[in-house]
Design a protein around this motif. Structure first.
Motif, PDB file in Angstrom:
ATOM      1  N   LEU A  42      22.860  19.836  -6.144  1.00 34.87           N
ATOM      2  CA  LEU A  42      22.287  20.682  -5.093  1.00 34.87           C
ATOM      3  C   LEU A  42      22.102  22.086  -5.637  1.00 34.87           C
ATOM      4  O   LEU A  42      22.938  22.578  -6.411  1.00 34.87           O
ATOM      5  N   PRO A  43      21.043  22.768  -5.248  1.00 33.14           N
ATOM      6  CA  PRO A  43      20.828  24.142  -5.724  1.00 33.14           C
ATOM      7  C   PRO A  43      21.891  25.089  -5.163  1.00 33.14           C
ATOM      8  O   PRO A  43      22.264  25.013  -3.991  1.00 33.14           O
ATOM      9  N   GLU A  44      22.373  25.986  -6.022  1.00 36.43           N
ATOM     10  CA  GLU A  44      23.394  26.928  -5.577  1.00 36.43           C
ATOM     11  C   GLU A  44      22.828  27.955  -4.599  1.00 36.43           C
ATOM     12  O   GLU A  44      23.577  28.698  -3.969  1.00 36.43           O
ATOM     13  N   THR A  45      21.516  27.980  -4.461  1.00 37.78           N
ATOM     14  CA  THR A  45      20.904  28.898  -3.496  1.00 37.78           C
ATOM     15  C   THR A  45      21.237  28.520  -2.048  1.00 37.78           C
ATOM     16  O   THR A  45      21.040  29.323  -1.129  1.00 37.78           O
ATOM     17  N   LEU A  46      21.729  27.297  -1.842  1.00 37.54           N
ATOM     18  CA  LEU A  46      22.154  26.897  -0.497  1.00 37.54           C
ATOM     19  C   LEU A  46      23.392  27.674  -0.044  1.00 37.54           C
ATOM     20  O   LEU A  46      23.659  27.783   1.153  1.00 37.54           O
ATOM     21  N   LEU A  47      24.131  28.206  -1.010  1.00 35.18           N
ATOM     22  CA  LEU A  47      25.392  28.870  -0.695  1.00 35.18           C
ATOM     23  C   LEU A  47      25.138  30.279  -0.168  1.00 35.18           C
ATOM     24  O   LEU A  47      24.428  31.069  -0.793  1.00 35.18           O
TER      25      LEU A  47
END
Length: 451
Positions: free
Chosen positions: A322-327
């Motif tokens: 999953l992309p860390e941009t979700l965090l």
């Protein structure tokens, strides 16, 4: 309409009862005192009237009596008036200010007929007592005694009795509140112990010495908790033992399924399909056993320590591609939480996996701080969770209606139950909410203070 609580009802009952009782006693006391004072005042007025009438009769027997001077010689004071009716004419010591008009005609007729009479009237707007004494066929003496001081005394008495009734009602409310607080204390203790047990603290007990009169209830409650703890421990051990025993044959099956999977190209289509189904079910079975083992260990205390949750969340995202941009971080200055790293990692992983399986994938993973609590939020883009499902979605082996409708059989029905257990081990809480714009939002709150 919401019904009032037991304490409020009992307190209100005490208040109303005390008010009714005090009001009745005040009313009776007022009437008894009023009647006694009026009777005494009337007797005093009658004695004074006869004494004054005797003086007037004696002095009227002289030659050419001065009636006004005779009336002025009487010691009537400020509250009494003396008037004389003689040969159809009224006489008074001062100018008649309505005194004769206050004397009722029936009383005058009775006195003219030779019968003494007494009657309560209102003279000049004030209560008064009129006493009529016949002196002869043509002469009658009237004594008018004003009662405004007595009326003032009765007003003060009524006010005092009203205040006493109000104070008594307030005292009744206080007694009712104290009584319910004292009598409900054992129930509150039982409720508190039950809440602690519901949170997972099976060591909660009631002290029999606190309420000796409820020793039987206390003992029965403690025995019930002991039996419950033993039953839960037996179930936990059984689940752990069974899961552990299943691991060996599952590993063998997994190895065999792996061999079949590698040889699928050499099998016919039907056999290859069967081999694939076997491999999938063995994998699901392994995840189920692992989840059961995890649940068997959730009753243990949380092993807290400093954890960089931001880095932990990134690792969870990377492990699931999953992309860390979700965090996202919300009001979170401190990256380090005092939590159980293994449990929090599994909470994050299970919530992300749940969003992937049933919610169309995670759309946001949020770490934040609010009102003395750290929180983790995972949003998804699925159809959301129905109201009925929200009540049971964190129970074991419960799967949402949307998963059932889609024929989704990948989940074990234990992922969210493990999330709830790990959250409870930290003394926190978990909930599922509706995400603005559609979808579900799972929120886990963990206390900042690890105590």
């Amino acid at each position: 309409m919401r019904r009032a609580g037991l304490r409020a009802r009992v307190t209100a009952g005490f208040t109303v009862g005390a008010l009714i009782l005090s009001a009745m006693m005040a009313l009776v006391s007022y009437h008894l005192t009023r009647d006694a004072l009026l009777d005494e005042r009337e007797r005093t007025a009658v004695r004074a009237a006869y004494l004054e009438a005797a003086v007037v009769r004696a002095r009227l027997g002289t030659e050419r009596p001065d009636i006004v001077e005779i009336l002025r010689s009487l010691d009537t004071g400020q509250d009494r008036r003396a008037v004389l009716w003689r040969n159809g004419t009224w006489y008074a010591r001062n100018a008649d200010a309505g005194t004769t008009e206050a004397i009722p005609e029936p009383l005058q007729q009775s006195v003219r007929d030779g019968r003494p009479a007494i009657q309560r009237v209102r003279a000049q707007g004030q209560p008064a007592v009129v006493v009529g004494v016949p002196l002869s066929d043509t002469t009658a003496f009237y004594h008018v005694d004003h009662l405004h001081e007595l009326e003032h005394t009765l007003q003060v008495l009524g006010l005092v009795l009203t205040l006493v009734a109000v104070i008594t009602a307030a005292a009744g409310a206080g007694i009712g509140w104290y009584s319910t607080r004292y009598t409900m204390r054992p129930i509150i203790l039982v409720a508190g112990a039950a809440q602690e047990i519901a949170k997972g603290d099976l060591g909660a007990r009631l002290d029999p010495a606190t309420e000796p009169d409820l020793a039987k209830l206390t003992t029965s409650f403690n025995d019930m908790v002991d039996q419950l703890a033993q039953r839960i421990e037996r179930d936990r051990r059984f689940a752990a033992d069974v899961s552990h025993e299943l691991r060996s044959p599952l590993q063998t099956l997994a190895a065999a399924a792996s061999v079949l999977g590698r040889r699928r190209d050499h099998l016919d289509e039907r056999s290859a399909t069967a081999a694939g189904l076997v491999a999938d079910e063995v994998d699901r079975f392994q995840r189920l056993v692992n989840d059961l083992l995890e649940l068997a260990r959730t009753d243990q205390p949380a092993d807290r320590g400093p954890v960089d949750v931001v880095n932990l969340a990134r690792q969870v995202c990377r492990s699931r591609q999953l992309p860390e941009t979700l965090l996202e971080r919300r009001d979170l200055d401190d990256r380090v939480w005092v939590v159980d790293r293994r449990r929090v990692e599994q909470v994050l992983g299970n919530l992300v996996d749940n969003a992937s399986r049933h919610g169309g994938g995670a759309s946001a993973i949020r770490l934040g701080r609010s009102a003395g609590m750290y929180y983790i939020e995972v949003d998804d883009e699925g159809p959301g969770v129905g109201t009925d499902d929200k009540q049971v979605i964190f129970d074991r082996f419960v799967r949402g209606r949307t998963a059932t409708t889609r024929g989704d059989t990948e989940g074990t029905g234990l992922g969210l139950a493990i999330v709830a257990q790990h959250t409870a081990a930290h003394g926190g809480r978990v909930a599922v909410l509706d995400r603005p714009g559609g979808g579900a939002r799972f929120r886990v709150e963990l206390p900042e203070d690890p105590r």
